[in-house]
Design a protein around this motif. Structure first.
Motif, PDB file in Angstrom:
ATOM      1  N   ARG A 176      -0.408  -1.104   6.271  1.00  0.00           N
ATOM      2  CA  ARG A 176      -0.418  -0.152   6.296  1.00  0.00           C
ATOM      3  C   ARG A 176      -1.903   0.138   6.926  1.00  0.00           C
ATOM      4  O   ARG A 176      -2.963   0.645   7.352  1.00  0.00           O
ATOM      5  N   ARG A 177      -1.976  -1.098   7.615  1.00  0.00           N
ATOM      6  CA  ARG A 177      -3.775  -1.798   8.751  1.00  0.00           C
ATOM      7  C   ARG A 177      -3.267  -3.119   9.102  1.00  0.00           C
ATOM      8  O   ARG A 177      -2.340  -3.715   9.221  1.00  0.00           O
ATOM      9  N   GLU A 231       0.516   7.401  -0.167  1.00  0.00           N
ATOM     10  CA  GLU A 231      -0.268   8.426  -0.255  1.00  0.00           C
ATOM     11  C   GLU A 231      -1.958   7.576  -0.618  1.00  0.00           C
ATOM     12  O   GLU A 231      -2.682   8.097  -0.563  1.00  0.00           O
ATOM     13  N   GLY A 232      -1.805   6.306  -0.079  1.00  0.00           N
ATOM     14  CA  GLY A 232      -3.178   5.786  -0.306  1.00  0.00           C
ATOM     15  C   GLY A 232      -3.605   5.040  -1.387  1.00  0.00           C
ATOM     16  O   GLY A 232      -2.298   5.663  -2.663  1.00  0.00           O
ATOM     17  N   VAL A 233      -4.824   5.283  -1.932  1.00  0.00           N
ATOM     18  CA  VAL A 233      -4.908   4.831  -3.453  1.00  0.00           C
ATOM     19  C   VAL A 233      -6.161   5.578  -4.212  1.00  0.00           C
ATOM     20  O   VAL A 233      -7.114   5.457  -3.337  1.00  0.00           O
ATOM     21  N   GLU A 234      -6.110   6.051  -5.194  1.00  0.00           N
ATOM     22  CA  GLU A 234      -6.738   7.415  -5.493  1.00  0.00           C
ATOM     23  C   GLU A 234      -8.132   5.938  -6.394  1.00  0.00           C
ATOM     24  O   GLU A 234      -7.394   4.865  -7.111  1.00  0.00           O
ATOM     25  N   MET A 293       0.627  -1.036   0.364  1.00  0.00           N
ATOM     26  CA  MET A 293      -0.378  -0.115   0.188  1.00  0.00           C
ATOM     27  C   MET A 293       0.734   1.398   0.169  1.00  0.00           C
ATOM     28  O   MET A 293       1.936   1.373   0.599  1.00  0.00           O
TER      29      MET A 293
END
Ligand SMILES: C[S@@+](CC[C@H](N)C(=O)[O-])C[C@H]1O[C@@H](n2cnc3c(N)ncnc32)[C@H](O)[C@@H]1O
Length: 298
Positions: free
Chosen positions: A105-106, A4-7, A1
């Protein structure tokens, strides 16, 4: 992951269930007999069960597989199995919960482990476990993963770390097949090579007394492009003939503009003919703009 995360792709750009089934039928009637649902994350698609049901009813399809992060799988799997899912790959890069949280990230390590056990309990055999090996992150866990195959009917698949846009690949992080093999054989000296199928992407091995198996996916140091017959249809309807090649052609747009099956077959055929004899090699791949793996689907 990525940090900046995923769009997320807006829904109207994604293939609808009917479009997926229509295109899948085109491939299956042209000779494709295995479909793998990957992503992104296939289990978060709301209509995943219905998609599986419709795909599994396509005449000529022998295998309906899924690659998933395993987070939501345990509770969904009984229904997915009823809907015709025949084969399951679960991604798991570490057996250490804190490392799992750092990489993904989780939280969720326990959920993934439960999903592996749920898949075994439902009779999936082998349950494939994908482990991307990265130096300094999980290369110290290779033999722990192999140990899991002693009691569990799983196929642990050690994957060489591949470069994709945004995944901060570096050759120093790549642990080669030869290095992984030597780590395993040092502890498990009776590692025996199994007969591979010509289109296998994995080199498969068995250890005496273990009910599971061990494989290596050597895309970077010993590519298997010559035997690769994989084709990829992305969630937005773009068609890709090589995981590492940047070229894509839309099947969604002509479908939405009224192209008939013959027209779509011609677009697919032309793209397949452009499939190259081999990928460009890891250093050129690392320099070429291509969609990240989280968008293509592995
Ligand atoms: C991109 S994921 C998509 C499906 C699903 N979300 C999952 O986590 O399995 C498919 C597979 O690609 C593998 N993968 C992702 N990035 C990779 C990389 N850079 N090198 C090798 N394999 C990679 C993952 O470990 C996973 O098994």
């Amino acid at each position: 992951m990525p940090a900046e995360g995923v769009e997320l792709t807006p829904n109207p750009q994604l293939l609808s269930q009917a479009e997926i089934v229509h295109l899948a039928n085109l491939f299956v009637t042209s000779g494709v007999n295995k479909i793998r649902l990957t992503g992104g994350e296939p289990t978060i698609r709301k209509d995943i069960e219905e998609i599986c049901l419709q795909l599994s009813n396509l005449k000529g399809l022998k295998t309906l597989a899924m690659t998933t992060n395993g987070i939501a799988l345990a509770r969904k799997l009984p229904r997915l199995k009823e809907c015709g899912l025949t084969s399951i790959n679960i991604s798991l890069d570490t057996l250490v919960p804190a490392k799992f949280e750092f990489l993904t990230r989780r939280k969720g390590h326990e959920k993934v482990m439960n999903s592996i056990d749920a898949a075994i309990a439902l009779g999936y055999n082998p349950v494939k476990v994908n482990c991307v090996v990265m130096r300094g992150f999980n290369d110290d866990e290779i033999c722990d993963f192999v140990d899991l195959t002693r009691e569990k009917p799983i196929n642990v698949r050690f994957i060489e770390f591949m470069p994709f846009d945004g995944n901060v690949w570096n050759v120093k992080k790549l642990v080669s097949y030869s290095e992984m093999f030597h780590i395993v054989v040092k502890k498990f000296s009776d590692l025996k090579r199994l007969q591979d199928h010509p289109t296998d992407t994995a080199k498969n091995f068995k250890i005496d007394g273990h009910c599971g198996t061990v494989s290596f996916i050597t895309s970077m140091t010993e590519h298997f492009c010559a035997g690769c017959n994989r084709l990829r249809l992305l969630a937005d309807g773009n068609f890709k003939v090589c995981l590492f090649g940047p070229s894509e052609v839309s099947l969604r747009d002509p479908l939405r503009c009224g192209a008939d099956d013959q027209g779509l077959r011609e677009i697919i055929g032309a793209a397949v003919k452009r499939k190259k004899a081999s990928h460009a090699g890891m250093f050129d791949i690392a320099k070429t703009a291509n969609r990240p793996m989280i968008h293509i689907g592995g």
